[in-house]
Design a protein around this motif. Structure first.
Motif, PDB file in Angstrom:
ATOM      1  N   VAL A  29      50.079  13.547 -44.167  1.00 49.24           N
ATOM      2  CA  VAL A  29      49.878  14.943 -43.765  1.00 49.24           C
ATOM      3  C   VAL A  29      50.505  15.813 -44.854  1.00 49.24           C
ATOM      4  CG1 VAL A  29      50.376  16.688 -42.019  1.00 49.24           C
ATOM      5  CG2 VAL A  29      49.967  14.303 -41.322  1.00 49.24           C
ATOM      6  N   ASN A  30      49.685  16.656 -45.500  1.00 48.68           N
ATOM      7  CA  ASN A  30      50.162  17.464 -46.632  1.00 48.68           C
ATOM      8  C   ASN A  30      50.020  18.952 -46.374  1.00 48.68           C
ATOM      9  OD1 ASN A  30      50.745  15.365 -48.535  1.00 48.68           O
ATOM     10  ND2 ASN A  30      48.553  15.078 -48.785  1.00 48.68           N
ATOM     11  N   LEU A  31      51.083  19.690 -46.685  1.00 50.35           N
ATOM     12  CA  LEU A  31      51.031  21.152 -46.774  1.00 50.35           C
ATOM     13  C   LEU A  31      51.891  21.519 -47.973  1.00 50.35           C
ATOM     14  CD1 LEU A  31      50.109  23.900 -45.759  1.00 50.35           C
ATOM     15  CD2 LEU A  31      52.106  23.941 -44.264  1.00 50.35           C
ATOM     16  N   ARG A  80      53.209  15.552 -39.140  1.00 50.55           N
ATOM     17  CA  ARG A  80      53.590  14.473 -40.066  1.00 50.55           C
ATOM     18  C   ARG A  80      54.475  13.455 -39.341  1.00 50.55           C
ATOM     19  NH1 ARG A  80      56.205  17.105 -44.381  1.00 50.55           N
ATOM     20  NH2 ARG A  80      54.148  17.445 -45.257  1.00 50.55           N
ATOM     21  N   ALA A 131      53.267  21.530 -39.338  1.00 51.50           N
ATOM     22  CA  ALA A 131      52.905  20.476 -40.291  1.00 51.50           C
ATOM     23  C   ALA A 131      53.938  19.349 -40.247  1.00 51.50           C
ATOM     24  CB  ALA A 131      52.793  21.053 -41.702  1.00 51.50           C
ATOM     25  N   TRP A 169      45.921  25.599 -45.962  1.00 55.80           N
ATOM     26  CA  TRP A 169      46.076  24.893 -44.688  1.00 55.80           C
ATOM     27  C   TRP A 169      46.497  23.466 -44.974  1.00 55.80           C
ATOM     28  CZ3 TRP A 169      41.398  27.790 -45.174  1.00 55.80           C
ATOM     29  CH2 TRP A 169      40.439  27.172 -45.974  1.00 55.80           C
ATOM     30  N   VAL A 170      46.744  22.705 -43.912  1.00 55.64           N
ATOM     31  CA  VAL A 170      47.148  21.309 -44.019  1.00 55.64           C
ATOM     32  C   VAL A 170      45.939  20.468 -44.435  1.00 55.64           C
ATOM     33  CG1 VAL A 170      47.771  19.304 -42.583  1.00 55.64           C
ATOM     34  CG2 VAL A 170      49.084  21.408 -42.414  1.00 55.64           C
TER      35      VAL A 170
END
Length: 151
Positions: free
Chosen positions: A94-96, A135, A131, A102-103
């Motif tokens: 999960v990336n931000l 994650r 986020a 956005w994610v």
């Protein structure tokens, strides 16, 4: 590590959603009022004004529907015009990152899926917290490889 949120949990950009829906209602009301107040318009023209206002509201409502629903069985990502169901095992990361709108989810099939339901636009700190929570949930539900498989 912080405590995991209780499942099911829904992540959505609350302030952005409120702004979009409020603007949509206001646009529809103003355009409809103009259609009714202009005396020189015929019935077809009035109807076209109202339909234009309804169309504008519909577009803003579609933008406001984005969300992410995390459940024990997986995650449902609802973007503007699509809905995708993922098992937890499909989510690798999960990336931000700073500057991201956005994610993004990195998936096991090698693709990346944008998640518009978590966006730092108006409420940056809230989006960062969401986020991190997503994650943590993804990491908690990940299938762990046995350590003895090295080599």
């Amino acid at each position: 590590m912080s405590e995991l949120p209780a499942l099911p949990v829904t992540f959505r950009p609350g302030r952005t959603r409120a702004v979009l829906l409020t603007a949509g209602v206001a646009i529809f009301v103003v355009i409809t009022a103009v259609a009714l107040l202009l005396e020189k318009l015929g019935p077809g023209e009035r109807l076209s004004f109202v339909l234009t206002g309804a169309l504008m509201f519909g577009v803003l409502a579609m933008l406001a529907r984005v969300k992410v629903v995390a459940e024990e069985s997986g995650v449902t990502v609802v973007n503007i015009a699509t809905r995708r169901r993922l098992d937890w095992a499909e989510i690798l990361q999960v990336n931000l990152r700073p500057g991201d709108p956005w994610v993004f989810l990195n998936l096991s099939d090698g693709t990346s899926l944008p998640v518009l339901g978590i966006q730092p636009g108006i409420a940056k700190q809230h989006a960062i917290a969401d986020a991190r929570a997503l994650r943590a949930l993804a990491e908690a539900h990940a299938i762990k490889e046995p350590e003895d498989r090295e080599g």
